[in-house]
Design a protein around this motif. Structure first.
Motif, mmCIF file in Angstrom:
data_model
loop_
_atom_site.group_PDB
_atom_site.id
_atom_site.type_symbol
_atom_site.label_atom_id
_atom_site.label_comp_id
_atom_site.label_asym_id
_atom_site.label_seq_id
_atom_site.Cartn_x
_atom_site.Cartn_y
_atom_site.Cartn_z
ATOM 1 N N SER A 177 -8.562 5.724 1.231
ATOM 2 C CA SER A 177 -9.548 5.976 2.527
ATOM 3 C C SER A 177 -8.346 7.571 2.502
ATOM 4 O O SER A 177 -6.995 7.696 2.345
ATOM 5 C CB SER A 177 -9.416 6.321 3.437
ATOM 6 N N MET A 184 3.385 4.928 9.436
ATOM 7 C CA MET A 184 3.518 3.974 8.244
ATOM 8 C C MET A 184 4.254 3.207 7.773
ATOM 9 O O MET A 184 3.971 1.881 7.137
ATOM 10 C CB MET A 184 2.122 4.644 7.450
ATOM 11 N N ARG A 242 1.596 -1.014 -0.221
ATOM 12 C CA ARG A 242 -0.072 -0.282 -0.192
ATOM 13 C C ARG A 242 0.928 1.280 -0.036
ATOM 14 O O ARG A 242 2.104 1.485 0.314
ATOM 15 C CB ARG A 242 -0.686 0.446 1.198
ATOM 16 N N HIS A 282 -4.066 6.094 0.341
ATOM 17 C CA HIS A 282 -4.004 6.624 1.447
ATOM 18 C C HIS A 282 -3.817 7.600 1.372
ATOM 19 O O HIS A 282 -2.659 8.206 1.172
ATOM 20 C CB HIS A 282 -3.848 5.699 2.639
ATOM 21 N N PHE A 309 -3.236 11.855 3.395
ATOM 22 C CA PHE A 309 -2.921 12.323 5.095
ATOM 23 C C PHE A 309 -2.508 13.575 5.124
ATOM 24 O O PHE A 309 -1.466 14.369 4.566
ATOM 25 C CB PHE A 309 -1.852 11.686 5.927
ATOM 26 N N VAL A 363 1.236 5.087 0.851
ATOM 27 C CA VAL A 363 0.310 6.104 1.832
ATOM 28 C C VAL A 363 0.715 7.557 1.371
ATOM 29 O O VAL A 363 2.555 8.412 1.368
ATOM 30 C CB VAL A 363 -0.090 5.872 2.910
ATOM 31 N N PHE A 367 -7.037 4.195 8.882
ATOM 32 C CA PHE A 367 -6.807 3.269 7.771
ATOM 33 C C PHE A 367 -6.744 2.518 7.016
ATOM 34 O O PHE A 367 -6.944 1.851 6.208
ATOM 35 C CB PHE A 367 -4.848 4.671 6.831
#
Length: 259
Positions: free
Chosen positions: A135, A27, A8, A86, A88, A10, A228
């Motif tokens: 997300s 993360m 994934r 994801h 942030f 981020v 997340f």
């Protein structure tokens, strides 16, 4: 610890210090690849080292108020790391206590362009790369929930972020993309004016919440990782306070954390 974010990617803005840095480290520990940006590249490199040499990364110095810089960074992330899962949105400008009649257009533009337009720029650029299961987590503040004298501009941006996030939750939810918000309280970061001031300012912040301590960037990062993750799969449009139980009104901007 299971690497639940392996494979994934981020994307984190404001990753050079404080909450952004702590979230990047968190993360990375969970196996994620990272796209990190900040206006201070030296700080960003320090964050990168803390995340470990084996963590795949894309770094760049980015002013989130610039649509051109944001799009370049987001597109480069998708090209280099192959995807974005994801986001942030952590980059922001600290408040200063200023009576409204003394507030300049320049101050308004600085806070609105970074705290609010920056999130708009990053979210808009990232959406074409997000798929079902992705997300977004945005950083508002306890000042996005409670007004504070001489903090009108800052509160406007943080209240606005909550409204923006709830709209994105409704707009992107049918595509399987969740959007949530965290509202940190008094967090112990190097740029917290109260920490720099020390003494009574710190004591007032410590005594300003029921747990009787300042929050840490890691306290926030842990919640972001949860938002997340699969465990929060039915949370969309949620506003999560991370403040230790604030007592009464929010303290003034000179004793406020970097939120």
């Amino acid at each position: 610890m299971p690497l639940q974010f392996q494979d994934r990617v981020v994307l984190i803005t404001g990753a050079g210090s404080g909450i952004g840095r702590a979230t990047a480290v968190k993360m990375a520990s969970l196996g994620a690849s990272l796209a990190l940006c900040d206006i201070n590249y030296d700080n960003l490199e320090s964050t990168s080292k803390l995340c470990g040499a084996t963590t795949p990364k894309h770094l760049d110095d980015v002013d989130v108020s610039s649509n051109q810089e944001v799009r370049k960074f987001v597109d480069a992330t998708a090209t280099k790391l192959g995807r974005i899962d994801h986001v942030f949105n952590c980059a922001g400008v600290n408040p200063t206590s200023i009576p409204l009649e003394d507030t300049t257009d320049e101050y308004w533009d600085k806070l609105v362009n970074t705290n609010l337009k920056g999130v708009f720029n990053v979210t808009r650029a990232a959406i074409p790369h997000l798929k079902s299961g992705a997300s977004i987590v945005n950083v508002s503040s306890i000042s996005g929930l409670r007004g504070s004298a001489q903090q009108a501009v800052y509160c406007t941006t943080k209240y606005g972020l909550i409204g923006f996030s709830k709209c994105m939750a409704l707009e992107l939810g049918p595509r399987g993309i969740r959007t949530n918000v965290v509202c940190p309280g008094y967090i112990d970061t190097p740029t917290n004016a109260g920490i720099v001031k020390g003494g009574e300012a710190v004591e007032r912040m410590v005594n300003g919440n029921a747990l009787g301590r300042l929050g840490t960037p890691e306290d926030v990062a842990d919640v972001v990782a949860f938002l997340f993750g699969e465990e929060s799969r039915y949370m969309n449009g949620s506003v999560v306070e991370i403040d230790g139980g604030i007592k009464g009104t929010v303290l003034g901007g000179q004793e406020r954390a970097k939120l």
